[in-house]
Design an enzyme around this catalytic site. Structure first.
Site, mmCIF file in Angstrom:
data_model
loop_
_atom_site.group_PDB
_atom_site.id
_atom_site.type_symbol
_atom_site.label_atom_id
_atom_site.label_comp_id
_atom_site.label_asym_id
_atom_site.label_seq_id
_atom_site.Cartn_x
_atom_site.Cartn_y
_atom_site.Cartn_z
ATOM 1 N N CYS A 1 0.831 -1.203 0.000
ATOM 2 C CA CYS A 1 0.000 0.000 0.000
ATOM 3 C C CYS A 1 0.868 1.256 0.000
ATOM 4 O O CYS A 1 2.068 1.213 0.265
ATOM 5 C CB CYS A 1 -0.883 0.054 1.250
ATOM 6 N N ASP B 1 19.646 37.030 -13.419
ATOM 7 C CA ASP B 1 18.307 37.290 -13.939
ATOM 8 C C ASP B 1 17.746 38.598 -13.393
ATOM 9 O O ASP B 1 17.831 38.878 -12.187
ATOM 10 C CB ASP B 1 17.383 36.124 -13.548
#
Length: 481
Positions: A33, A441
């Protein structure tokens, strides 16, 4: 690092943050599971833990029909790791073993098949064949439960070599036959294409991702339609066997986004899904990212305000590289305009338009030979685009999911016309690197200036790419405000 006792505590708490990180197998039932399975928690002495679904299957366990552990998000560890195992996992997810075999995968990594088997088995409890087998089983189940295609056609579309292998694998993995799997799902959903649910860990900032993609959507290849909260992102995809049109919705359920794939060749299903997962950054661990970035006083307010922020990747590495070169030293809007001209001039038309989607993004080989005069941009940038596309086309620059990130960045920087920003942006998005800081940037600089503090980049690792997105968000909010 978790030990078995902390894993069991996560199972007791049904903690969905660990779905896909490890799997729980129960000796008394023969079932494995996800940690968040809603079933009654098994006794500790009956539980073992496995690092992958393939490892649980190799140990003889079947997938739980209640929590469907094969549908969990992938482990964020494979996005972070740059070693051979991490690169191998990204390539297996992209379908390399199905297309090229274990030898092809090993060759791409520079290892022998035996070395690769040993490394993967040692860390994941399963080798490349078992990992690919688990993925094929999941693809087969998806097609069985979402389409009305004949079972034989599904077997080969999912990548199985024979119908017998297909039947044996589904019995071993799911404890039932293909017909049984199909019958358990009821009537397949209506509509064309293959309907899917793309799983992710919560929280997920879908609005932020759709904003990001919408601002950059290139006419002919991409579109974003609808009102905020109900938007749909649609795009064309060039895939190993044919092309596809993908549609992803902004509004899904708890832990998933709705998707519909229109595939010209069903063998491309696994690859198409993985490329969308990278584009939407669906395997990220938002808890780990937020926990790390919130420790920095500079980013703490933004990290708290947007705990589900993502760092979108790319659907195709060569496409992203071309778009990065076109975006050098221009605004996002100007780059979008240039890219639209590129697509109109060199993109391969679809056999039939799908709404506003009419073309595939031009491939690297086409752009390497293109004149590009119609783009209306400086000759130096046209030359840089041809140079980068030539390097991608001849393999001297690799942008596939398993590429060595350091080697790729060095190779890019060695090309005329490629600077640090372009190489880093390609690394961040085309290679899905979560730890890239775009220091040069403009948006990052504006975000830092608005925050008015001194950054500590070391405090952001290994999630610097997410710090970049937070800084872009801060810069955009400052302009809007």
């Amino acid at each position: 690092m978790m030990d078995d006792e902390s894993r069991y505590e996560a199972v007791r708490g049904r903690d969905a943050r660990f779905d896909g990180v490890f799997f729980t197998a129960v000796r008394t039932t023969g079932i494995y599971c996800r940690p968040s399975c809603p079933a009654v928690t098994p006794k500790r002495q009956n539980v073992t833990f496995h690092p992958s679904a393939a490892a649980a299957q190799a140990a003889g366990y079947r997938a739980c029909r209640r929590c469907r552990p094969d549908t969990v998000p992938g482990s964020a560890e494979w996005n972070v790791r740059a070693d051979a195992v991490g690169r191998a996992m990204r390539m297996i997810a992209d379908g390399v073993v199905d297309r090229e075999g274990v030898g092809g995968l090993a060759g791409r990594l520079g290892y022998s098949a035996r070395q690769l088997q040993r490394q993967l088995t040692g860390e994941l409890g399963a080798g490349p064949i078992a990992l690919a087998r688990a993925q094929r089983a999941h693809t087969a189940r998806t097609l069985l439960q979402t389409t009305g295609l004949p079972v034989t056609e599904i077997a080969f579309a999912a990548g199985f070599a024979s119908v017998r292998q297909f039947n044996d694998t589904l019995r071993a993995v799911y404890g039932t036959t293909p017909t049984g799997l199909r019958g358990a799902s009821g009537t397949p959903p209506e509509g064309d294409g293959v309907p899917l649910r793309l799983a992710h860990r919560t929280p997920y900032d879908a609005a932020g991702v759709f904003d990001f993609l919408g601002r950059r959507a290139v006419p002919g290849v991409e579109e974003v339609t609808g009102e905020p909260g109900e938007r749909r992102y649609r795009r064309t995809l060039a895939l190993p066997h044919a092309h596809a049109v993908a549609e992803v919705g902004e509004r899904g359920g708890a832990g998933w986004l709705p998707c519909r794939l229109h595939l010209a060749d069903l063998r491309d299903l696994t690859t198409a899904v993985q490329r969308l997962r990278r584009l939407f950054d669906l395997d990220a661990d938002p808890w780990a990212v937020t926990d790390r970035l919130a420790r920095d006083p500079l980013l703490r307010p933004s990290a708290a305000a947007r705990p589900g922020l993502r760092s979108p990747g790319a659907a195709d590495g060569a496409e992203l590289a071309a778009r990065a070169v076109l975006g050098q030293q221009v605004t996002v809007r100007a780059a979008r305009t240039l890219t639209a001209r590129l697509v109109a001039a060199y993109g391969k038309p679809l056999s039939a338009a799908d709404g506003t989607l009419t073309r595939l993004f031009p491939d690297a080989a086409t752009l390497a030979e293109a004149d590009l005069a119609e783009l209306g941009m400086p000759a130096a940038r046209r030359a840089a685009l041809r140079t980068v596309m030539t390097a991608v086309a001849d393999g001297s620059v690799r942008l596939d999911p398993g590429a060595d990130r350091e080697e790729t960045q060095r190779a890019l920087l060695a090309l005329r016309g490629v600077g640090p920003w372009t190489a880093s942006y390609i690394r961040m998005r085309a290679l899905g690197d979560p730890d890239v800081l775009l220091t040069g940037d403009a948006g990052v600089r504006h975000g830092l200036a608005h925050l008015g503090g001194t950054p500590d980049p070391a405090a952001w690792r290994p999630w610097s790419s997410y710090a970049v997105h937070h800084l872009w968000s801060v810069a955009a909010s400052a302009v809007d405000g």
